[in-house]
Design a protein around this motif. Structure first.
Motif, short mmCIF file in Angstrom:
data_model
loop_
_atom_site.label_atom_id
_atom_site.label_comp_id
_atom_site.label_asym_id
_atom_site.label_seq_id
_atom_site.Cartn_x
_atom_site.Cartn_y
_atom_site.Cartn_z
N ALA A 1 -13.32 -11.58 12.85
CA ALA A 1 -13.25 -10.39 13.68
C ALA A 1 -11.83 -9.82 13.71
O ALA A 1 -11.63 -8.60 13.60
N GLU A 2 -10.84 -10.67 13.86
CA GLU A 2 -9.44 -10.22 13.88
C GLU A 2 -9.03 -9.63 12.54
O GLU A 2 -8.36 -8.60 12.48
N LEU A 3 -9.44 -10.30 11.46
CA LEU A 3 -9.09 -9.82 10.12
C LEU A 3 -9.71 -8.45 9.85
O LEU A 3 -9.06 -7.56 9.31
N LEU A 4 -10.97 -8.27 10.26
CA LEU A 4 -11.63 -6.99 10.07
C LEU A 4 -10.91 -5.90 10.86
O LEU A 4 -10.68 -4.79 10.34
N GLY A 5 -10.55 -6.19 12.10
CA GLY A 5 -9.84 -5.21 12.92
C GLY A 5 -8.53 -4.78 12.29
O GLY A 5 -8.20 -3.59 12.27
N VAL A 6 -7.79 -5.73 11.75
CA VAL A 6 -6.52 -5.42 11.09
C VAL A 6 -6.76 -4.55 9.86
O VAL A 6 -6.05 -3.56 9.62
N GLN A 7 -7.76 -4.90 9.08
CA GLN A 7 -8.03 -4.14 7.86
C GLN A 7 -8.44 -2.70 8.17
O GLN A 7 -8.03 -1.77 7.49
N LEU A 8 -9.24 -2.51 9.21
CA LEU A 8 -9.65 -1.16 9.58
C LEU A 8 -8.46 -0.36 10.12
O LEU A 8 -8.37 0.85 9.91
N SER A 9 -7.55 -1.03 10.82
CA SER A 9 -6.39 -0.35 11.38
C SER A 9 -5.42 0.12 10.30
O SER A 9 -4.84 1.20 10.40
N ARG A 10 -5.25 -0.69 9.25
CA ARG A 10 -4.27 -0.35 8.22
C ARG A 10 -4.79 0.71 7.26
O ARG A 10 -4.03 1.55 6.78
N GLY A 11 -6.06 0.70 6.97
CA GLY A 11 -6.62 1.70 6.07
C GLY A 11 -5.92 1.68 4.72
O GLY A 11 -5.54 0.64 4.20
N GLY A 12 -5.68 2.86 4.17
CA GLY A 12 -4.99 2.97 2.89
C GLY A 12 -5.85 2.57 1.71
O GLY A 12 -7.02 2.20 1.84
N LYS A 13 -5.26 2.63 0.53
CA LYS A 13 -5.98 2.34 -0.72
C LYS A 13 -5.87 0.88 -1.15
O LYS A 13 -6.49 0.47 -2.13
N ASN A 14 -5.03 0.09 -0.43
CA ASN A 14 -4.84 -1.32 -0.78
C ASN A 14 -4.43 -1.45 -2.24
O ASN A 14 -4.90 -2.34 -2.97
N SER A 15 -3.56 -0.57 -2.69
CA SER A 15 -3.19 -0.49 -4.11
C SER A 15 -2.45 -1.73 -4.60
O SER A 15 -2.58 -2.10 -5.78
N LEU A 16 -1.68 -2.39 -3.72
CA LEU A 16 -0.97 -3.58 -4.15
C LEU A 16 -1.94 -4.70 -4.50
O LEU A 16 -1.74 -5.44 -5.48
N TYR A 17 -2.99 -4.83 -3.72
CA TYR A 17 -4.01 -5.84 -4.02
C TYR A 17 -4.67 -5.54 -5.37
O TYR A 17 -4.87 -6.44 -6.19
N GLN A 18 -4.99 -4.29 -5.60
CA GLN A 18 -5.58 -3.90 -6.88
C GLN A 18 -4.61 -4.20 -8.02
O GLN A 18 -5.03 -4.58 -9.13
N LYS A 19 -3.33 -4.04 -7.76
CA LYS A 19 -2.31 -4.26 -8.79
C LYS A 19 -2.24 -5.73 -9.23
O LYS A 19 -2.06 -6.02 -10.41
N ILE A 20 -2.41 -6.66 -8.26
CA ILE A 20 -2.28 -8.08 -8.61
C ILE A 20 -3.59 -8.69 -9.13
O ILE A 20 -3.57 -9.78 -9.71
N LEU A 21 -4.72 -8.00 -8.93
CA LEU A 21 -6.02 -8.60 -9.25
C LEU A 21 -6.15 -9.10 -10.69
O LEU A 21 -6.63 -10.23 -10.91
N PRO A 22 -5.76 -8.33 -11.71
CA PRO A 22 -5.93 -8.85 -13.08
C PRO A 22 -5.19 -10.16 -13.32
O PRO A 22 -5.74 -11.09 -13.93
N ARG A 23 -3.98 -10.27 -12.83
CA ARG A 23 -3.19 -11.49 -13.03
C ARG A 23 -3.77 -12.64 -12.20
O ARG A 23 -3.83 -13.79 -12.65
N PHE A 24 -4.22 -12.32 -11.00
CA PHE A 24 -4.85 -13.34 -10.15
C PHE A 24 -6.12 -13.87 -10.79
O PHE A 24 -6.37 -15.08 -10.81
N ARG A 25 -6.94 -12.98 -11.34
CA ARG A 25 -8.17 -13.41 -12.00
C ARG A 25 -7.87 -14.31 -13.19
O ARG A 25 -8.60 -15.27 -13.46
N ALA A 26 -6.79 -14.02 -13.91
CA ALA A 26 -6.41 -14.87 -15.04
C ALA A 26 -6.10 -16.28 -14.59
O ALA A 26 -6.42 -17.26 -15.27
N MET A 27 -5.46 -16.41 -13.41
CA MET A 27 -5.19 -17.75 -12.86
C MET A 27 -6.49 -18.47 -12.54
O MET A 27 -6.65 -19.67 -12.82
N LEU A 28 -7.44 -17.75 -11.94
CA LEU A 28 -8.71 -18.38 -11.57
C LEU A 28 -9.49 -18.84 -12.78
O LEU A 28 -10.18 -19.87 -12.74
N GLU A 29 -9.37 -18.11 -13.87
CA GLU A 29 -10.17 -18.40 -15.06
C GLU A 29 -9.51 -19.38 -16.00
O GLU A 29 -10.11 -19.80 -16.99
N ALA A 30 -8.25 -19.74 -15.71
CA ALA A 30 -7.53 -20.66 -16.60
C ALA A 30 -8.14 -22.06 -16.57
O ALA A 30 -8.65 -22.50 -15.56
#
Length: 351
Positions: A322-351
């Motif tokens: 509930a707290e995490l959802l509230g924070v996410q709704l308050s911040r809004g935005g495009k969350n572009s930094l998360y999108q930026k790290i996703l390819p490299r993060f996925r590579a770690m998961l798949e290694a």
């Protein structure tokens, strides 16, 4: 789960109504009390296949609507029994200026049996078409997450820490992004690290830390075993923002800095700690760290160089859904930094 697992009378969910009568019954709710105002800035769909989720999520939405006006649509699914569909309506009301009640509509659905088409049609037909759709998917992703469903979402909220096979699930997330280019992905696992990331970034504003940045040679992260994804996302964030290269593709045990210096990585599970216990970065006689003790109300930021020390405190990150959802709704935005790290993060998961 039995079809009658939700009692015939359930105050937490409101009034049970036939699905075909939902719109008419909602109008009656507002006609009963002219002192109530219907407020809504978004559609919020909360989806779960966990038994008892409807009642749990109704409590979450009740508290959430104090700050975030929405039309909430709660969905609980059990595909193991014969097909059925039940629906409830209610309104979560809060006083505005001590006089007038500002209320948000809630519609709850309990579906059983094979539900893919019924679920999609049930949700679509009760959205407020003029408002954005925030879709909070709880638990494992499943084939119910179809192209048509993804196409109408504006924001898709998940918790990758709950996934048994994160690599496979993030492949589905990538497909969601491909199908809907404007879709904003938000992950509770990423939100749990906010204060740690802000802490590290602020510490490197210090001239002493900036001098040591090209000479970083080690990174240590301590995390709770249930939150390895959070630790790996923070590690990926460091590597992407600092321009570190992988020594071995997808292997999170070492990096190479832009100056060619090898950076060792140590990941340590701590079952007694919070999602993230500590993040320590060392280089050129400088140590920068952010840490949180179990049960603490603050995060400690620390920098130490030869003849110089500084410590500061910041609030802890939220931990409950509930707290995490509230924070996410308050911040809004495009969350572009998360999108930026996703390819490299996925590579770690798949290694």
């Amino acid at each position: 789960m039995a079809v009658d697992s939700i009692p015939e009378v359930c105050p937490e969910l409101g009034i049970e109504v036939p699905v075909s009568a939902i719109d008419g019954e909602l109008r009656k709710l507002w006609e009963q009390d002219e002192a109530r105002t219907n407020a809504s800035l978004m559609n919020l769909v909360v989806f779960s296949e966990k038994e008892g989720a409807l009642i749990e999520n109704s409590h979450i939405v009740r508290d959430l609507t104090r700050e975030h006006a929405c039309r909430a649509i709660l969905v609980e699914i059990d595909s193991t029994v014969d097909p059925s569909l039940r629906a409830w309506i209610t309104a979560h009301c809060h006083l505005a200026d001590g006089r007038k009640s500002v209320c948000c509509e809630q519609i709850a659905f309990h579906l059983t049996g094979r539900v893919t088409g019924r679920f999609r049609n049930t949700v679509f037909s009760h959205l407020n078409s003029d408002l954005p759709l925030i879709f909070w998917w709880q638990g494992e992703l499943s084939p119910i997450l179809t192209e048509r469903l993804v196409s109408v979402m504006d924001r898709f909220i998940v918790d990758s820490s709950s996934w048994k096979n994160p690599a496979a699930s993030f492949a589905m997330i990538e497909e969601c992004s491909r199908l809907n280019k404007d879709l904003v992905i938000q992950d509770h696992a990423w939100t749990r690290s906010w204060q740690f990331r802000v802490g590290i970034a602020s510490l490197f504003d210090d001239p002493s830390a900036q001098d040591a940045l090209p000479e970083i040679n080690s990174v240590e992260i301590s995390y709770h075993p249930d939150h390895r994804n959070t630790a790996l996302q923070v590690l990926t964030w460091l590597a992407v923002q600092a321009g570190w290269k992988d020594v071995a593709p997808g292997e999170p045990t070492a990096f190479e800095s832009a100056s060619g210096l090898r950076i060792s990585v140590k990941l340590t599970a701590d079952s007694a700690g919070p999602p993230l216990t500590s993040l320590v970065i060392r280089g050129k006689g400088t140590t920068v760290s952010v840490s949180q003790k179990a049960g603490a109300s603050h995060v400690e930021r620390h920098i130490e160089t030869a003849g110089y020390k500084a410590t500061s405190l910041s609030p802890v990150d939220p931990t409950t859904p509930a707290e995490l959802l509230g924070v996410q709704l308050s911040r809004g935005g495009k969350n572009s930094l998360y999108q930026k790290i996703l390819p490299r993060f996925r590579a770690m998961l798949e290694a």
